[in-house]
Design an enzyme around this catalytic site. Structure first.
Site, PDB file in Angstrom:
ATOM      1  N   ASP A 205      62.167 -14.921   2.156  1.00  0.00           N
ATOM      2  CA  ASP A 205      60.717 -14.986   2.364  1.00  0.00           C
ATOM      3  C   ASP A 205      60.168 -16.254   1.729  1.00  0.00           C
ATOM      4  O   ASP A 205      60.472 -16.546   0.565  1.00  0.00           O
ATOM      5  CB  ASP A 205      60.066 -13.746   1.721  1.00  0.00           C
ATOM      6  CG  ASP A 205      58.552 -13.678   1.898  1.00  0.00           C
ATOM      7  OD1 ASP A 205      57.973 -14.526   2.600  1.00  0.00           O
ATOM      8  OD2 ASP A 205      57.946 -12.753   1.327  1.00  0.00           O
TER       9      ASP A 205
ATOM     10  N   HIS B 124      60.065 -11.069   4.868  1.00  0.00           N
ATOM     11  CA  HIS B 124      58.639 -10.807   4.751  1.00  0.00           C
ATOM     12  C   HIS B 124      58.199  -9.824   5.836  1.00  0.00           C
ATOM     13  O   HIS B 124      58.621  -9.907   6.975  1.00  0.00           O
ATOM     14  CB  HIS B 124      57.861 -12.121   4.912  1.00  0.00           C
ATOM     15  CG  HIS B 124      56.411 -11.978   4.589  1.00  0.00           C
ATOM     16  ND1 HIS B 124      55.917 -12.116   3.316  1.00  0.00           N
ATOM     17  CD2 HIS B 124      55.343 -11.678   5.373  1.00  0.00           C
ATOM     18  CE1 HIS B 124      54.612 -11.922   3.325  1.00  0.00           C
ATOM     19  NE2 HIS B 124      54.239 -11.651   4.557  1.00  0.00           N
TER      20      HIS B 124
ATOM     21  N   SER C 226      51.452  -8.955   0.960  1.00  0.00           N
ATOM     22  CA  SER C 226      51.192 -10.305   1.436  1.00  0.00           C
ATOM     23  C   SER C 226      49.765 -10.754   1.104  1.00  0.00           C
ATOM     24  O   SER C 226      49.412 -10.838  -0.068  1.00  0.00           O
ATOM     25  CB  SER C 226      51.490 -10.375   2.938  1.00  0.00           C
ATOM     26  OG  SER C 226      51.575 -11.711   3.379  1.00  0.00           O
TER      27      SER C 226
END
Length: 314
Positions: free
Chosen positions: A250, A280, A155
């Site tokens: 996501d 995610h 991320s």
């Protein structure tokens, strides 16, 4: 929703019990996660784990070093944790980093860069780069091979890893042999089709991503800086081979895959994997997604074996 894996649905049900993160102050969110009861997970066996302090501008940051069993010197994986540059720490990624070191037979150095909004961009980038330089300069003492060093993260950490490849290329910094980007942030435009498709109800909502982004950057100009939005870089040539992993459900899926395609177009060797049925955040949640994490790391290990072969030929 029909194709969501059961573990993704389980995670989202638990996530719905929490107050909306985007309605809270950053420190409140950090405290909330810190007070959560610990979850018992199976931890991968390793030769050694130690924490070290790394000097950065105006202070020090912590790094956690995971050394696999064996003689070495080992190749290195410098890992940057996720959390939108605002939350998260090396504990967040601990179980995943242990498994990563064990299965790839690399020393993993997990970097505890300073967080926004107390330390907005470019501080997390500068901390991340200082840690990369420190690992390169201290490789021998770490029983590591500085000529075989990859960067990666999940991320916001994937964003920082991508930024490291650009910054190191421009500044003739440490040689980076590969990059592993796990559902990375590659832009702060919030407008891809996956942002619209998964804007609510999948954990990382569009509004939450905007909350993270607004705390990270100082102004609109920062949002267009390639070290914040690497997909905006005009020249992606001569960057390290990349493995880009995305999750099907996501908001960041499309921008991660678009960045992979831009790398390919620039002549960079790229492998990709879209993890079907996943959301995610799965990669650092060993309690809920252990088999999915293992499967992803197996793919990384296969990619990194090719990096090893390329390094050995140089």
């Amino acid at each position: 929703m029909a194709n969501l894996k059961p573990q993704s649905q389980l995670y989202l049900e638990a996530f719905k019990q929490m107050p909306p993160i985007a309605s809270l102050e950053p420190q409140t969110v950090r405290d909330m996660f810190a007070m959560a009861p610990p979850v018992e997970v199976e931890l991968a066996p390793l030769g050694k784990i130690e924490d070290r302090l790394v000097p950065v501008q105006d202070g020090e940051i912590n790094v956690r070093i995971y050394t696999p069993e064996g003689q070495g010197p080992f190749p290195v994986f410098v890992y940057y944790h996720g959390g939108g540059w605002v939350i998260g720490d090396i504990a967040t990624a601990d179980a995943s980093c242990r498994m990563l070191a064990n299965k790839t037979q690399r020393i993993v150095v997990s970097v505890d860069y300073r967080l926004a909004p107390e330390y907005k961009f470019p501080v997390p980038v500068e901390d991340s780069y200082a840690a990369l330089q420190w690992v390169s300069e201290n490789a021998t003492a770490l029983n590591a091979n500085a000529s075989n060093m990859v960067v990666g993260g999940d991320s916001a950490g994937g964003n920082l890893a991508a930024a490291m490849t650009l910054k190191s290329r421009e500044e003739n910094g440490p040689a980076i042999a590969g990059q592993v980007l796990i559902y990375p942030v590659t832009a702060l435009s919030y407008d891809s089709p996956s942002y619209e498709q998964f804007k609510e109800g999948f954990g990382l909502d569009r509004d939450l991503m905007i909350w993270f982004g607004n705390y990270y950057i100082r102004n609109d100009k920062d949002a267009k800086n390639v070290l914040v939005a690497p997909i905006l870089a005009e020249d992606l040539r001569n960057l390290p081979p990349a493995f880009v992993l995305t999750a099907e459900y996501d908001v960041l899926r499309d921008e991660g895959e678009a960045y992979a395609e831009r790398l390919r177009e620039a002549g960079v060797y790229v492998e990709t994997s879209r993890e079907e049925g996943l959301i995610h955040g799965f990669f650092t949640n060993m309690a809920v997604f252990p088999e999915d994490i293992k499967g992803s790391i197996d793919k990384f290990a296969s990619f990194l074996a090719k990096v090893d072969q390329e390094v050995s030929r140089v």
